[in-house]
Scaffold this motif. Structure first.
Motif, short mmCIF file in Angstrom:
data_model
loop_
_atom_site.label_atom_id
_atom_site.label_comp_id
_atom_site.label_asym_id
_atom_site.label_seq_id
_atom_site.Cartn_x
_atom_site.Cartn_y
_atom_site.Cartn_z
N VAL A 160 19.05 13.24 38.58
CA VAL A 160 18.15 14.24 38.01
C VAL A 160 18.43 15.56 38.73
O VAL A 160 18.76 15.57 39.91
CB VAL A 160 16.66 13.85 38.19
CG1 VAL A 160 16.28 12.71 37.27
CG2 VAL A 160 16.35 13.47 39.64
N ALA A 161 18.29 16.68 38.00
CA ALA A 161 18.64 17.98 38.58
C ALA A 161 17.68 18.35 39.70
O ALA A 161 18.07 19.01 40.67
CB ALA A 161 18.64 19.03 37.49
N ASP A 162 16.41 17.93 39.57
CA ASP A 162 15.41 18.37 40.55
C ASP A 162 15.04 17.24 41.51
O ASP A 162 13.87 16.97 41.74
CB ASP A 162 14.16 18.87 39.81
CG ASP A 162 13.58 17.81 38.90
OD1 ASP A 162 14.29 16.80 38.61
OD2 ASP A 162 12.41 17.94 38.49
N LEU A 163 16.06 16.61 42.09
CA LEU A 163 15.83 15.49 43.01
C LEU A 163 14.95 15.96 44.19
O LEU A 163 15.22 17.00 44.79
CB LEU A 163 17.19 14.99 43.53
CG LEU A 163 17.16 13.72 44.39
CD1 LEU A 163 16.73 12.52 43.57
CD2 LEU A 163 18.54 13.47 44.99
N ASP A 164 13.93 15.16 44.49
CA ASP A 164 13.05 15.44 45.63
C ASP A 164 13.91 15.61 46.89
O ASP A 164 14.72 14.74 47.20
CB ASP A 164 12.08 14.26 45.78
CG ASP A 164 11.01 14.50 46.84
OD1 ASP A 164 11.35 14.94 47.96
OD2 ASP A 164 9.83 14.25 46.54
N PRO A 165 13.75 16.72 47.62
CA PRO A 165 14.61 16.99 48.78
C PRO A 165 14.55 15.91 49.85
O PRO A 165 15.49 15.75 50.64
CB PRO A 165 14.09 18.32 49.33
CG PRO A 165 12.82 18.61 48.61
CD PRO A 165 12.83 17.83 47.35
N LEU A 188 23.49 17.22 40.22
CA LEU A 188 22.75 17.56 41.45
C LEU A 188 23.11 18.95 41.98
O LEU A 188 22.30 19.60 42.61
CB LEU A 188 23.04 16.51 42.54
CG LEU A 188 22.49 15.11 42.24
CD1 LEU A 188 23.10 14.09 43.19
CD2 LEU A 188 20.96 15.09 42.37
N THR A 189 24.37 19.37 41.74
CA THR A 189 24.80 20.65 42.34
C THR A 189 24.95 21.77 41.33
O THR A 189 25.01 22.94 41.72
CB THR A 189 26.19 20.49 43.03
OG1 THR A 189 27.16 20.16 42.02
CG2 THR A 189 26.17 19.42 44.11
N ARG A 232 22.12 19.71 52.27
CA ARG A 232 20.72 19.39 51.96
C ARG A 232 20.14 18.34 52.93
O ARG A 232 19.01 17.93 52.78
CB ARG A 232 20.60 18.93 50.52
CG ARG A 232 20.96 20.05 49.54
CD ARG A 232 20.86 19.62 48.09
NE ARG A 232 21.37 20.69 47.21
CZ ARG A 232 21.64 20.53 45.92
NH1 ARG A 232 21.42 19.37 45.35
NH2 ARG A 232 22.10 21.54 45.22
#
Ligand code: ADP
Length: 306
Positions: free
Chosen positions: A166-171, A190-191, A211
């Motif tokens: 997912v593009a907005d993966l939890d950090p 992801l990037t 990250r």
């Protein structure tokens, strides 16, 4: 031991001469059921190499679920924490493949999405005593995160495979990953970078490492993989042998399962050597049809991999 907190999916595969249009009924020429789901695939590969394994997962209280648990047992995987629920069906992937190898796939994750943090608590002792814990994103992110936190706080090495990406993966997924392993498509999502070559993968790996993960691996199909770690800050390309690929489905899971095996049982091998060997094992898996059915056993592999 290796513990996997992840998915089980029953693959329902129909082979047809072409893909049906909306509203159309067509006849296929072959049907088969396979065992899939990224979590279980990775666990099966690790087990077949000789790892002591445990699968923390949830399937339905239905015939697919019963069969799946039997499949895990057949692979010598502990099913103590393979839960069955009345509240959802076993996860399925309905797959149609035409003669050109193109496919359409519908996944209904079902029971996989009901695996929760209460279930993890019951498996806490097993998780905390493992050498390596693997998880992916075919269960809810909350459950995956909790599993990573449990492992991390007990000094268990975490191997995270952000799939499907997912593009907005939890950090927190990055900071909780000792080893972060993705394929080209996942690295792109992801990037936001295009990832088609070892050079692209190296750039993506650098960004991902920034990250907060300790080690990043980007797999590149027939090109092997690229890695970047705290001790080796310059990206390194690890090519693989040239083989005749018959079916590459599940190659990434074979690779991740093999890597978990090496991390758990050969912790003193240099990372590069672990990746070279994981490449070799995944290369075997692409040379025959099917997903788990193509994963090699220790007895069928060259001795120098062990
Ligand atoms: P995924 O299955 O997730 O798409 P990849 O295609 O990157 O992942 O494959 C994972 C690993 O499987 C690669 O790093 C490589 O070791 C092996 N592999 C995949 N395809 C091939 C191939 N055609 N020839 C040899 N090895 C392959």
């Amino acid at each position: 031991a290796v513990v996997v907190v992840g998915s089980c999916m029953t693959d329902l595969v129909s082979l047809t001469s072409r893909l049906p249009k909306t509203g159309e009924t067509i006849h296929g020429h072959k049907f088969f059921i396979g065992f899939g789901g990224k979590g279980a695939n990775q666990c099966v590969q690790a087990a077949r190499l000789g790892a002591k394994t445990s699968m923390v997962c949830k399937v339905g209280k239905d015939s697919f679920g019963n069969d799946y648990i039997e499949n895990l047992k057949q692979n010598d995987i502990s099913t103590e924490f393979a839960y069955q629920t009345q509240d959802a069906a076993t996860g399925t992937a309905s797959i149609i493949v035409n003669n050109e190898g193109q496919n359409i796939i519908v996944i209904v994750a079902g029971a996989n999405l009901l695996l929760n943090t209460e279930d993890l608590k019951k498996a806490a002792r097993t998780i905390s005593r493992a050498k390596v814990m693997i998880c992916q994103l075919e269960i809810t992110p909350e459950t995956s995160l909790e599993a990573l936190m449990m492992a991390h706080s007990n000094g268990v090495k975490t191997l995270f495979n952000p799939a499907p990406a997912v593009a907005d993966l939890d950090p927190r997924f990055y900071t909780l990953s000792d080893v972060f392993c993705c394929n080209e498509t996942e690295a792109e999502i992801l990037t936001g970078l295009k990832v088609h070559s070892p050079a692209d993968a190296s750039r993506a790996a650098q960004l991902l490492k920034g990250r907060g993960c300790r080690v990043v691996i980007v797999t590149l199909g027939a090109e092997g993989c690229v890695t970047l770690s705290e001790t080796e800050p310059t990206p390194k390309h690890i090519p693989t042998e040239k083989v005749k690929a018959v079916d590459t489905t599940g190659a990434g899971d074979s690779f991740v399962g093999a890597l978990a095996f090496y991390l758990a049982y050969y912790p003193n091998l240099p990372l590069e050597e672990m990746l070279k060997r994981s490449n070799s094992i995944a290369a075997v898996s692409v040379q025959s049809a099917g997903t788990q059915s193509s994963y090699p056993y220790k007895k069928d592999l060259p001795l120098d991999l062990f």
